[in-house]
Design an enzyme around this catalytic site. Structure first.
Site, PDB file in Angstrom:
ATOM      1  N   THR A 177       0.869  -1.236  -0.157  1.00 26.75           N
ATOM      2  CA  THR A 177       0.054   0.092  -0.151  1.00 26.75           C
ATOM      3  C   THR A 177       0.817   1.097  -0.221  1.00 26.75           C
ATOM      4  O   THR A 177       1.578   1.367   1.077  1.00 26.75           O
ATOM      5  CB  THR A 177      -0.888   0.033   1.238  1.00 26.75           C
ATOM      6  OG1 THR A 177      -1.460  -1.198   1.187  1.00 26.75           O
ATOM      7  CG2 THR A 177      -1.810   1.089   1.206  1.00 26.75           C
ATOM      8  N   LYS A 191      -7.776   1.386  -3.237  1.00 26.68           N
ATOM      9  CA  LYS A 191      -7.316   1.111  -1.657  1.00 26.68           C
ATOM     10  C   LYS A 191      -7.457   2.307  -0.626  1.00 26.68           C
ATOM     11  O   LYS A 191      -8.332   2.283   0.110  1.00 26.68           O
ATOM     12  CB  LYS A 191      -5.906   0.731  -1.681  1.00 26.68           C
ATOM     13  CG  LYS A 191      -5.326   0.459  -0.310  1.00 26.68           C
ATOM     14  CD  LYS A 191      -5.536  -0.803   0.189  1.00 26.68           C
ATOM     15  CE  LYS A 191      -4.969  -1.060   1.674  1.00 26.68           C
ATOM     16  NZ  LYS A 191      -5.268  -2.164   2.212  1.00 26.68           N
ATOM     17  N   LYS A 223      -1.722   5.101   8.698  1.00 28.38           N
ATOM     18  CA  LYS A 223      -0.867   5.209   7.483  1.00 28.38           C
ATOM     19  C   LYS A 223      -1.633   5.201   6.099  1.00 28.38           C
ATOM     20  O   LYS A 223      -1.417   6.240   5.476  1.00 28.38           O
ATOM     21  CB  LYS A 223      -0.091   3.874   7.267  1.00 28.38           C
ATOM     22  CG  LYS A 223       0.641   3.880   5.949  1.00 28.38           C
ATOM     23  CD  LYS A 223       1.214   2.278   5.576  1.00 28.38           C
ATOM     24  CE  LYS A 223       1.637   2.418   4.107  1.00 28.38           C
ATOM     25  NZ  LYS A 223       1.970   1.085   3.704  1.00 28.38           N
TER      26      LYS A 223
END
Ligand code: NAD
Length: 310
Positions: free
Chosen positions: A108, A183, A258
């Site tokens: 990611t 995402k 994050k």
């Protein structure tokens, strides 16, 4: 489409898969590729991660360096902490790989870094897709991940069979970078909705409403969402939710912080306020920095929302 060495888009077990980053996610993902019959060569900067991945029954073949992996692979998968790690790894991998190698980054990372990694790979004569995942360590172990893929159509089709050996669902989201975009947008919904559900429970508590009563109403009414019905932040109504085991993750608060940080960075680049996303990013970042917060499931955010009201 037929590529070099008769490699035809990776149907079946022909070809070698290189795997860079054998941590919590990459380790079990690489094992599942080996279980599916692929030859997997792996590398991790941490010797212990490399040892663990090669020790299991369906272990990867350990390589001495990233370049050794790149030299013999038809497909190179990376599962690394952040964009800077991916770009650093690509600096070693791209010149060593044979022309036409397919690079699949499952980490990611920032959308801009994903596009930069793609462009570097193509400039070096390779193909590249971004394919971040949802499903966590449980999904990585059970080969039930969802992959969100950003790629040109032929590259998506070449990557699909490899991804299917590690997951249950593979979605082509659009051109390079679109997988990362999907995402962070999804996780922005999740991060905000978990706070919304948590605030509702905290308010309900102060109004004398039982957790079960609020759950019974909201789970079948317009408040219904995954944060409530699968990952319920209070113990009781959903016995499998992390709240029932002292918020053992699950999806760690540090990872939510994050991902929301990546969403805020993308919103900056787009000139968008995304006010709730940014507030959520701050709340999870504060929570992850306090005491043992980082490793707890992100639904533990409810404990700080309660404390804030005292
Ligand atoms: P991790 O820290 O367990 O593993 C990362 C591994 O990469 C480490 O073993 C590290 O030594 C290795 N590494 C770093 N730089 C390297 C390099 N240049 N060459 C070789 N190895 C290198 O992290 P993780 O939990 O496996 O997460 C990996 C990625 O997956 C992250 O981007 C994370 O955001 C994403 N992700 C994690 C989860 C989860 O639940 N853990 C869920 C979804 C997505």
């Amino acid at each position: 489409m037929t590529h070099r060495n008769g490699f035809n888009g990776f149907n079946g077990s022909n070809g070698v898969i290189g795997f860079i980053g054998l941590g919590n996610m990459g380790g079990p993902m690489a094992a599942n590729l080996a279980t599916a019959g692929h030859t997997v060569t792996g590398y991790d900067l941490a010797p212990e991660a490399l040892r663990r991945a090669s020790r299991t029954e369906n272990g990867v073949r350990p390589a001495r360096s990233a370049t050794e992996v790149a030299r013999e692979a038809d497909v190179v998968i990376s599962m690394l902490p952040a964009g800077r790690h991916v770009l650093a790894a690509y600096a070693d991998l791209l010149p060593a790989a044979r022309p036409g190698t397919l690079f699949v980054d499952c980490s990611t990372i920032d959308v801009a870094d994903a596009r930069a990694a793609h462009d570097l790979a193509v400039h070096a004569g390779h193909r590249a897709v971004d394919a971040p995942v949802s499903g966590g360590v449980v999904g990585a172990t059970a080969a039930s991940l969802t992959f969100m893929v950003g790629a040109a159509e032929p590259d998506f089709e070449a990557a699909r069979p490899v991804l299917e050996a590690m997951g249950r669902k593979v979605v082509h989201c659009g051109p390079p970078g679109a997988g990362q975009a999907a995402k962070i947008c999804n996780n922005m919904i999740l991060g905000i909705s978990m706070i919304a559900v948590s605030e509702a429970f905290v308010l309900g508590e102060s109004l004398g409403l039982s957790h079960q009563a609020l759950y019974d109403v909201a789970s079948t009414a317009s408040g219904q969402c995954w944060a409530l019905t699968t990952n319920c932040p209070v113990p009781g109504p959903v016995p499998t939710s992390p709240a029932n085991r002292d918020y053992a993750a699950g999806f760690a608060a540090a990872l939510m912080a994050k991902d929301l940080g990546l969403a805020a960075g993308a919103a900056d680049a787009a000139g968008l306020p995304t006010e709730l996303g940014r507030r959520a990013a701050q709340l999870y970042a504060d929570f992850a920095q306090a005491d043992d917060g980082a490793g707890l499931d992100f639904s533990a955010i409810i404990t700080t929302l309660r404390e804030d009201g005292k």
